[in-house]
Structure formats: structure tokens, C-alpha cells
Enzyme design. Structure first.
Site, PDB file in Angstrom:
ATOM      1  N   CYS A  91     -37.553 -54.780  -7.025  1.00 41.71           N
ATOM      2  CA  CYS A  91     -38.536 -54.010  -6.257  1.00 41.71           C
ATOM      3  C   CYS A  91     -37.803 -53.430  -5.053  1.00 41.71           C
ATOM      4  O   CYS A  91     -37.302 -54.189  -4.207  1.00 41.71           O
ATOM      5  CB  CYS A  91     -39.683 -54.924  -5.819  1.00 41.71           C
ATOM      6  N   CYS A 236     -41.441 -45.848  -3.735  1.00 40.02           N
ATOM      7  CA  CYS A 236     -41.012 -46.713  -4.846  1.00 40.02           C
ATOM      8  C   CYS A 236     -39.492 -46.650  -5.023  1.00 40.02           C
ATOM      9  O   CYS A 236     -38.947 -45.671  -5.551  1.00 40.02           O
ATOM     10  CB  CYS A 236     -41.713 -46.336  -6.152  1.00 40.02           C
TER      11      CYS A 236
END
Ligand code: PYC
Length: 312
Positions: A91, A236
Site C-alpha cells: 500500500c 494511490c
């Protein structure tokens, strides 16, 4: 476990997307690699994931980061990431949050460090201006111009690429990338995710729509659907890694050129890449962003609380 379990944690946000770092008190996952630990966590401790991330202690948009002792002594830590639906391989915004959290605790100094994740070792740099650069695991495009049926029957074409997680990335979608339109964007991308999964790419669990950048210096704006149907408030990091791999493969972005990705909230990440294997289209992406610590505390999990593992 009977009684009151205490989990010290720090929340931060990276470009608007929250990360909850669990500093201690997690389940015993053995002494294997981060991938081994993930297999145990996934198989035996899903109640821990739900307790930390879902309501009533968390929310759909939260990403958890469980800090671990690294198996590789060259790493400062290991980390497992997870959200309201599942565990994540990596992530990007979460890793920036982990580094900002360790800096807040005085556990790391500016400079380069290595962090173990289930999908590989990631190099992080705490910069002097307190931004964080993450040189992610290698990214690549798996399939170009995959066409699926969109919700309105219209055909939608995008690329399938890997950047630590799996993405379906779409430029030509006919949607307006505005926050006021988030419900419609969520429904649209959720349907595209199902279509691309059924179309031969079951690994895809994130869908990204792209449009022209609006923030100063941004090359592109995006909307990112995450696995649990929440949307990413940040641009992201793993999605930007996958995007860089596609741009590199198309020859539209040069090695080491700066690429600024804006999110649906207007926050930005800076990206660049270097080739790992040009013939095979594999790149090493680097993503830079800022995270800010927002809360420090202790989660309490009372075994008598009917919702101690979240609302089922
Ligand atoms: O920044 O890589 C990322 C990410 C994945 C899911 C939410 N954020």
C-alpha cells in the site's frame, strides 16, 4: 482471547487517505517472511483485521498497517496492510503513513531505509522536508487494451497492471471525475471490476479511472476504487506504480521523468520510474508524498463486547 486486549496505534492520513498503524499487541504470526506471516494472518486472524479496521472502531476508508519484526535484518520493520475487505500486498499511501509514524515516534531519521512487505522489500526515504519517497516492488503491465462490457452496455477498454496490487486502468470512460459524482463513480467501477474479473483477470481488485489533471502541475487526475468498495482519497501509490508501468511500456513517459498524479480529492503524489528490465516492461517506480499524524491512542478489544471483532 478472554479479557481486554490493548493495541497501541497511530492514525495518519496521506493525501486524505487514512492509515492506522498498529504498533504492538498483534497476533503471533511466527518468525517467517512477511509473506509467511500474511498467510497466517489471513488464515487465522481475520477477526483482528475486522476489529481494527471496520466499524465501530474504524471505517470503510481506513487501511491498517500491522508492524512486524522483519525476518530480513537489513529491514527496519515488516508490515502487513489490510482494509475493510481483505489484506493488501502493498500500500503506497499506507507505507508513507508508516514512515511518517515511525518518524513521529523518533524511531527513524531522515535517509533511506528498507521495509519488508509480503510482496517484497520496499525502499523508503524520509526526506528532509518530511515528505516520504517509496521505491516500490517492481511494477509491470500484464495486458494492454482489455475490453469489457460497461454498466450501460457500452464497451470499456483499459489495461491490467501490477504495482504491488492489481489494477484495471481506464482512460476512456465518459465519467466526470468530481467528488460530487463519487457514488456514481463507485457503482460504475464496481461493475467494471466484476466484468474484468469475469473476463479473465480474477486478480484485479482495484479499478482506476483517469482524466486530465486539475491541480497545479498535475499530469492526471484519478478515481480509485479499492477492494472493499471505498474510494482512495489519495492518488494511490500502488495504482500510480501500475500507471507508471503502463506509461513506460507505451513509451509516453521517459525514465526518471517526473509524473504528478492527482486524486479525486485534489491531493498529489510525485512519481518517476527506472527500468528494471526494459525488454519485459518491468520498472522500479518511486512515489513521493506527505503523511500527517492525526491520532495516537490505544484500541481496546473487550472480549465481552459483541462487536469486539467489528459489526459482522
Ligand atoms: O496507496 O497503494 C495505495 C493504496 C491502496 C489502497 C489504498 N491506497
Amino acid at each position: 482471547m478472554i479479557g481486554l486486549q490493548q493495541l497501541p496505534f497511530i492514525d495518519s492520513h496521506t493525501g486524505g487517505e487514512p492509515t492506522r498503524v498498529i504498533l504492538a499487541g498483534g497476533p503471533n504470526l511466527g518468525r517467517g517472511s512477511a509473506a509467511d506471516k500474511l498467510a497466517i494472518f489471513r488464515g487465522q486472524h481475520d477477526d483482528f483485521r475486522r476489529a481494527v479496521i471496520t466499524e465501530p472502531r474504524g471505517s470503510d476508508m481506513l487501511v491498517g498497517a500491522l508492524l512486524l519484526e522483519p525476518a530480513d535484518p537489513s529491514c527496519i520493520a515488516g508490515v502487513l496492510f489490510f482494509d475493510n475487505a481483505c489484506c493488501l500486498g502493498m500500500c503506497g499511501h499506507g507505507m508513507i503513513g508508516v514512515v511518517a509514524t515511525l518518524a513521529h515516534l523518533g524511531q527513524i531519521r531522515p535517509g533511506e531505509h528498507r521495509v519488508e512487505t509480503p510482496v517484497g522489500i520496499v525502499t523508503v526515504t524520509l526526506n528532509l522536508d518530511e515528505s516520504v519517497s517509496v521505491t516500490n516492488v517492481p511494477a509491470y503491465r500484464k495486458a494492454r487494451a482489455v475490453t469489457v462490457a460497461g454498466p450501460d452496455g457500452r464497451r470499456v477498454t483499459g489495461d491490467v497492471a501490477y504495482g504491488g496490487n492489481w489494477f484495471f486502468l481506464i482512460d476512456d470512460h465518459g465519467q466526470s471525475l468530481d467528488r460530487a459524482n463519487v457514488d456514481a463513480l463507485t457503482a460504475f467501477t464496481w461493475q467494471l471490476r466484476q466484468a474484468v474479473n469475469e473476463g479473465g483477470f480474477p486478480e484485479v481488485d482495484h479499478v482506476v479511472l483517469y482524466g486530465p489533471g486539475r491541480a497545479a502541475g498535475a499530469h492526471s487526475r484519478n478515481f480509485v476504487l479499492c477492494p472493499g468498495r471505498a474510494y482512495d482519497r489519495s492518488p494511490c501509490g500502488t495504482g500510480t506504480s501500475a500507471r507508471l508501468a503502463c506509461l513506460a511500456a507505451d513509451g509516453t513517459l521517459e525514465e526518471n521523468a517526473r509524473f504528478v498524479q492527482e486524486s479525486i480529492t485534489g491531493s498529489t503524489f510525485r512519481g518517476r520510474f527506472r527500468w528494471v528490465d526494459k525488454a519485459r516492461g518491468i520498472i522500479a517506480p518511486t512515489i513521493t508524498g506527505h503523511a500527517y499524524v492525526t491520532v495516537q491512542g490505544t484500541l481496546l478489544l473487550d472480549s465481552h463486547d459483541p462487536f469486539h471483532a467489528g459489526i459482522p
